[in-house]
Scaffold this active site. Structure first.
Site, PDB file in Angstrom:
ATOM      1  N   HIS A  84       0.848  -1.202   0.000  1.00  0.00           N
ATOM      2  CA  HIS A  84       0.000   0.000   0.000  1.00  0.00           C
ATOM      3  C   HIS A  84       0.883   1.253   0.000  1.00  0.00           C
ATOM      4  CE1 HIS A  84      -2.875   3.072   1.283  1.00  0.00           C
ATOM      5  NE2 HIS A  84      -2.096   3.321   2.330  1.00  0.00           N
ATOM      6  N   ASP A 113       6.995  21.253 -26.718  1.00  0.00           N
ATOM      7  CA  ASP A 113       6.850  19.941 -26.081  1.00  0.00           C
ATOM      8  C   ASP A 113       7.880  19.894 -24.967  1.00  0.00           C
ATOM      9  OD1 ASP A 113       6.778  16.942 -25.653  1.00  0.00           O
ATOM     10  OD2 ASP A 113       5.459  17.093 -27.389  1.00  0.00           O
ATOM     11  N   TRP A 149       7.024  -0.004   3.919  1.00  0.00           N
ATOM     12  CA  TRP A 149       7.537   0.635   2.701  1.00  0.00           C
ATOM     13  C   TRP A 149       8.928   1.204   2.928  1.00  0.00           C
ATOM     14  CZ3 TRP A 149       9.000   5.556   1.045  1.00  0.00           C
ATOM     15  CH2 TRP A 149       8.829   6.595   1.972  1.00  0.00           C
ATOM     16  N   SER A 177      13.136   5.574 -14.016  1.00  0.00           N
ATOM     17  CA  SER A 177      12.033   6.339 -14.586  1.00  0.00           C
ATOM     18  C   SER A 177      11.954   7.741 -13.970  1.00  0.00           C
ATOM     19  CB  SER A 177      10.730   5.578 -14.363  1.00  0.00           C
ATOM     20  OG  SER A 177       9.631   6.436 -14.411  1.00  0.00           O
ATOM     21  N   SER A 178      12.041   7.809 -12.642  1.00  0.00           N
ATOM     22  CA  SER A 178      11.925   9.115 -11.978  1.00  0.00           C
ATOM     23  C   SER A 178      13.072  10.037 -12.351  1.00  0.00           C
ATOM     24  CB  SER A 178      11.960   8.959 -10.462  1.00  0.00           C
ATOM     25  OG  SER A 178      10.829   8.328 -10.021  1.00  0.00           O
ATOM     26  N   HIS A 261      13.582  11.796   3.276  1.00  0.00           N
ATOM     27  CA  HIS A 261      12.990  13.073   3.635  1.00  0.00           C
ATOM     28  C   HIS A 261      12.813  14.017   2.451  1.00  0.00           C
ATOM     29  CE1 HIS A 261      10.825  15.351   6.417  1.00  0.00           C
ATOM     30  NE2 HIS A 261      11.326  16.400   5.834  1.00  0.00           N
ATOM     31  N   GLU A 263      12.270  12.999  -0.383  1.00  0.00           N
ATOM     32  CA  GLU A 263      11.156  12.338  -1.070  1.00  0.00           C
ATOM     33  C   GLU A 263       9.816  12.868  -0.571  1.00  0.00           C
ATOM     34  OE1 GLU A 263      10.710  10.204  -3.471  1.00  0.00           O
ATOM     35  OE2 GLU A 263       8.608   9.689  -3.081  1.00  0.00           O
ATOM     36  N   TYR A 265       9.194  15.792   0.401  1.00  0.00           N
ATOM     37  CA  TYR A 265       8.935  17.103  -0.203  1.00  0.00           C
ATOM     38  C   TYR A 265       8.728  17.012  -1.690  1.00  0.00           C
ATOM     39  CZ  TYR A 265       9.969  18.820   4.373  1.00  0.00           C
ATOM     40  OH  TYR A 265       9.928  19.046   5.710  1.00  0.00           O
ATOM     41  N   SER A 276      -1.086  27.303  -5.307  1.00  0.00           N
ATOM     42  CA  SER A 276      -0.726  28.692  -5.593  1.00  0.00           C
ATOM     43  C   SER A 276      -1.220  29.138  -6.963  1.00  0.00           C
ATOM     44  CB  SER A 276       0.792  28.870  -5.546  1.00  0.00           C
ATOM     45  OG  SER A 276       1.277  28.446  -4.305  1.00  0.00           O
ATOM     46  N   HIS A 310      15.385  13.133  11.830  1.00  0.00           N
ATOM     47  CA  HIS A 310      14.229  13.286  12.729  1.00  0.00           C
ATOM     48  C   HIS A 310      13.293  12.076  12.624  1.00  0.00           C
ATOM     49  CE1 HIS A 310      12.060  15.737   9.362  1.00  0.00           C
ATOM     50  NE2 HIS A 310      11.771  14.481   9.252  1.00  0.00           N
ATOM     51  N   HIS A 311      13.543  11.212  11.623  1.00  0.00           N
ATOM     52  CA  HIS A 311      12.778   9.963  11.549  1.00  0.00           C
ATOM     53  C   HIS A 311      13.359   8.911  12.489  1.00  0.00           C
ATOM     54  CE1 HIS A 311      10.478  11.128   7.915  1.00  0.00           C
ATOM     55  NE2 HIS A 311      11.531  11.865   7.667  1.00  0.00           N
ATOM     56  N   THR A 336       7.336  27.284   5.443  1.00  0.00           N
ATOM     57  CA  THR A 336       6.001  26.727   5.231  1.00  0.00           C
ATOM     58  C   THR A 336       4.946  27.695   5.734  1.00  0.00           C
ATOM     59  OG1 THR A 336       7.027  24.591   5.634  1.00  0.00           O
ATOM     60  CG2 THR A 336       4.650  24.625   5.464  1.00  0.00           C
ATOM     61  N   LYS A 339       4.252  30.316   3.268  1.00  0.00           N
ATOM     62  CA  LYS A 339       3.343  29.873   2.212  1.00  0.00           C
ATOM     63  C   LYS A 339       1.889  29.948   2.671  1.00  0.00           C
ATOM     64  CE  LYS A 339       6.334  27.050  -0.509  1.00  0.00           C
ATOM     65  NZ  LYS A 339       5.908  27.659  -1.758  1.00  0.00           N
ATOM     66  N   ARG A 458       1.752   1.435  15.142  1.00  0.00           N
ATOM     67  CA  ARG A 458       1.392   1.279  13.738  1.00  0.00           C
ATOM     68  C   ARG A 458       1.841  -0.095  13.256  1.00  0.00           C
ATOM     69  NH1 ARG A 458       5.982   4.852  10.561  1.00  0.00           N
ATOM     70  NH2 ARG A 458       4.846   4.112   8.761  1.00  0.00           N
TER      71      ARG A 458
END
Lengths: 533, 292
Positions: A84, A113, A149, A177-178, A261, A263, A265, A276, A310-311, A336, A339, A458
């Protein structure tokens, strides 16, 4: 922001000229080099993945509807949480953003293009193959990936099942790909802007994708390195993550989160760009503080590289490390906050109307801010010792990713559907989708905060009895949210097939080059670049 | 911006090479996956699928590059297109830098943090005392906590020779580029040929070094974190040198056919950048893996 001197006649002439270039049938989609075709492919693919990953979430919520083990085996439950997560991150959110980038960036900057159209096709078509491998691994002997994951070692190395090699190589080709997609976006923006479209005149949408693409090419290779080490630790006898050989399982977490991390963002900066774009259109006011938005985005991107640990506050880092990562993380709240302030200031005294894209955007601002605040709570080291690996974390990142990223994608789809299909979508269905989603998503995720604070861990298929009531409501919210998305599917199909003819400028307050071309947008736009003043 | 030629940006027609490439990567991924998953039994057809995928991707590269070369030679590309290619290649190399960064990160973490911690440094005295009280932290880590022993690879001898070879090849590649820009075709071929020879000798010596390490020093991929970082870093670097050498050979063949002009030689430029990049990585390797 930008004024355009490109006439509709000019655009129609281009359309006729290029009309014969489009193939028909399946070949059009397999061989296409057209950014709009590829954008549509990405978007449809991501929606299929959203439903697939969503179905897995339904399995999870069904099992957690009441305490005890009733529907699936614990090992299969772990596979469901793992796949998931992988599907939603790499299969749904990221490709949806890449699809939007493909569709909109060339039109927004006045390019014919993407810069490298064939590479663009390759980037897309790797994805269905990669995800077939990942999904196929669920049916292999011993089952699919079951380590979450984040595939922490040693769960993914010493204790993994037989399909880890397939997981590793699937991630490898997703990464290819990315990276190629990101290179294409960067080169397009750097090299293909219409004359007069300076960097500080670019729509903020383009800016956020530009910065996101840099994050991608900086961290996807690190993910490739991580999975490679997992592969060699599992199958080739290395001990990167094994203390007996001088390595360290915590090393895995450092390398993974150095990718992970930024990732996070990668999945939220484009959402900032979308919101925006949409809020000024429906507030009928220019975006408040455009340049501060650009700098805030860049600051967030920079900070994302120095907050990864921080993880890992509970892994036993030296105190200096804990403090450094805590303060850097809290610092992110500043750009943030800029924003959020700017979005609210844009709406202040605007002539606001509440069409569906605006509804989702406003919901984004409020609910993403809730997700941001819970992130700030998690950023505090001593507090995190209590929250770590509880449902509070699950609540936090689902507020950011679902009511943040996913809602912004919905908003973007509603906003540009008229441009893509040439038809207005059904506003009443859109409102149904919005209200069903917004109610159910809060029933789904808000109680998770309390579950987490009360100590429910979790990634478990069973829980203590005192969590039963909240879990029942979470599951009910989950099923309702899942079903609500079928309204969206029906709405999109209906809109593609028929509907009120959309005007070139489909929204009264809409700004930007994409609204100067016809709706639906001609197959080729801006073969000759427009002049931007 | 206005000086650029915007009228002629070439948007290619439909192409079947990308989907062939996607299929090739699919075969490589499932082939490699099932080959590796069945390593212990040696069963299954994974190896063959992997080879088929590699063959298909080579076929794709030939076809795709042939297309691009034809388009370039027939004058379809503008200066703006050239910029797209150059920027694309630079960012690709940047992504490669980040790939190596992951492994260098692992190396530094092991040297500076995890190995000293296992030896009881910082507040880890009890970890050391309870888990492996016999263990002595050192780098190169010649005896792991679990007790497997190896020898450290010195920097003199083959690695030093290899460093000199590769650094020289960076200069010869540069001289070839200068020769191309001055349209001195004979010098171009000579310098390019010399670069290929230097690169090839490097690879041969690398294989000799590996054989020596395996046969006489007991330094293998499984000799703890020292062997792991040694082989992963030098191994991935060696793969990149191999790829770079193949690219140089292709450039040599194209030069022999009269391709490239002083103004238009993106592929040559890209190859040269790539070659300098593998050189820089080697210098870092030489310092951090061999010397220090």
């Amino acid at each position: 922001m930008t004024t355009v001197t490109d006439t509709m006649d000019n655009v129609d002439a281009q359309h006729d000229h290029h009309a014969d270039h489009k193939m028909t049938g399946i070949k059009r989609w397999l061989l296409t080099t057209n950014h709009k075709d590829i954008g549509s492919l990405y978007l449809w693919f991501s929606f299929i993945m959203l439903l697939t990953g969503g179905a897995m979430a339904m399995v999870i919520r069904a099992e957690l509807f009441q305490p005890g083990l009733q529907i699936v085996e614990p090992d299969f439950f772990n596979q469901m949480t793992t796949v998931h997560g992988l599907i939603m991150v790499f299969g749904a959110i990221m490709p949806a953003f890449t699809g939007l980038a493909n569709w909109m960036i060339p039109m927004m900057i006045g390019a014919p293009d993407m810069a490298l159209p064939r590479l663009n096709n390759w980037s897309f078509w790797i994805l269905p193959f990669a995800f077939s491998i990942l999904l196929a691994s669920l049916f292999m002997e011993g089952g699919g990936p079951n380590f979450g994951w984040t595939f922490y070692a040693p769960l993914s190395t010493t204790y993994s099942n037989g399909s880890t090699a397939f997981f590793v190589f699937a991630v490898h080709i997703m990464g290819i790909s990315s990276i190629m997609g990101a290179i294409n976006i960067i080169v397009t923006i750097m090299n293909m802007r219409a004359p007069g479209m300076t960097y500080m005149k670019m729509p903020l949408f383009v800016w956020t994708f530009f910065i996101t693409a840099y994050l991608l090419i900086a961290v996807m290779p690190v993910l490739a390195g991580t999975v490679t080490m997992v592969l060699t630790d599992t199958y080739f006898g290395t001990s990167f993550f094994d203390a007996a050989g001088g390595g360290d399982p915590v090393l895995f977490q450092h390398i993974f989160w150095f990718f992970g991390h930024p990732e996070v963002y990668i999945m939220i900066l484009p959402a900032f760009g979308i919101v925006s774009t949409i809020i000024p259109a429906f507030a009928r006011k220019p975006l408040f503080g455009y340049s501060s938005m650009v700098y805030a985005t860049a600051s967030i991107a920079f900070l994302s590289f120095i907050v990864w640990a921080h993880h890992m506050f509970t892994t036993g880092m030296p105190l200096a490390g804990e403090l450094f990562f805590m303060y850097c993380t809290m610092l992110i709240a500043v750009p943030t906050g800029v924003k959020v302030f700017n979005w609210v200031a844009t709406m202040w005294r605007g002539a606001i109307t509440f069409e569906t894209p605006m509804l989702f955007s406003i919901a984004f601002v409020i609910l993403f801010t809730i997700g941001g605040f819970s992130g700030l709570m998690l950023a505090m080291t001593p507090v995190d010792f209590q929250y770590h690996d509880t449902y509070f974390v699950v609540a936090h990142f689902h507020y950011v990713l679902v009511t943040g990223s996913l809602f912004s994608i919905f908003a973007a789809v509603y906003y540009w559907l008229p441009k893509w299909t040439g038809h207005m979508y059904s506003e009443s269905l859109g409102r149904w989708h919005f209200w069903c989603s917004i109610i159910s998503v809060n029933v789904l995720f808000f109680p998770m905060h309390f579950l987490g604070l009360a100590g429910m861990p979790r990634r478990i298929p069973d829980y203590a009895l005192q969590f039963a009531d909240f879990n029942k409501w979470v599951s009910i919210g989950g099923f309702a949210f899942g079903l609500s998305q079928l309204i969206f599917l029906a709405l999109v199909i209906k809109c593609v097939r028929a509907g009120k003819q959309a005007e070139a400028k489909s929204w009264e307050g809409a700004e930007g080059l994409e609204w100067t071309v016809a709706s639906p947008a001609p197959y080729h736009t801006f073969a000759t670049p427009p002049k931007v003043d | 911006m206005s000086s650029k030629d915007y009228e002629t940006y070439y948007v290619p027609e439909q192409s079947h090479w990308p989907i062939v490439g996607a299929l090739a990567l699919f075969l490589i991924a499932i082939g490699a996956g099932s080959y590796v998953a069945n390593l212990d039994t040696g069963e299954g057809v994974g190896g063959y699928i992997l080879l088929a995928g590699i063959a298909l991707i080579i076929y794709m590269m030939f076809g795709w590059f042939t297309n691009v070369i034809d388009e370039s030679m027939s004058g379809k590309y503008s200066a703006q297109m050239d910029t797209s290619f150059r920027q694309g290649m630079s960012w690709f190399i940047f992504s490669e830098v980040m790939f190596f960064a992951a492994f260098f990160g692992a190396l530094f973490y092991a040297r500076m943090l995890s190995v000293p911690w296992l030896g009881g440094e910082g507040n880890n005295f009890e970890t050391w005392n309870v888990l492996w009280p016999e263990f002595q932290a050192s780098w190169p880590l010649i005896k792991t906590p679990a007790g497997s022993e190896t020898e450290a690879m010195g920097w003199y001898g083959l690695p030093l020779i290899n460093t000199i070879l590769l650094l020289t090849s960076s200069f010869t590649a540069h001289f070839a580029h200068v020769a191309l820009e001055h349209n001195k075709r004979a010098a171009l071929k000579a310098w390019l040929g010399l670069t290929i020879i230097l690169g090839s000798i490097f690879l041969v010596l690398q294989v000799v070094e590996y054989q020596h390490a395996y046969a006489e020093m007991d330094l293998t991929l499984t000799s703890g974190i020292y062997g792991n970082t040694f082989y992963m870093l030098t191994g991935f670097h060696g793969m990149h040198v191999t790829l770079g050498t193949i690219m140089l050979i292709v450039m040599f063949l194209r030069v022999s056919r009269g391709h490239f002009t002083p103004d238009n030689h993106f592929a040559f430029q890209a190859t040269s950048w790539y070659w300098h990049f593998v050189d820089v990585v080697w210098v870092l390797l030489f310092v951090f893996v061999y010397i220090l």
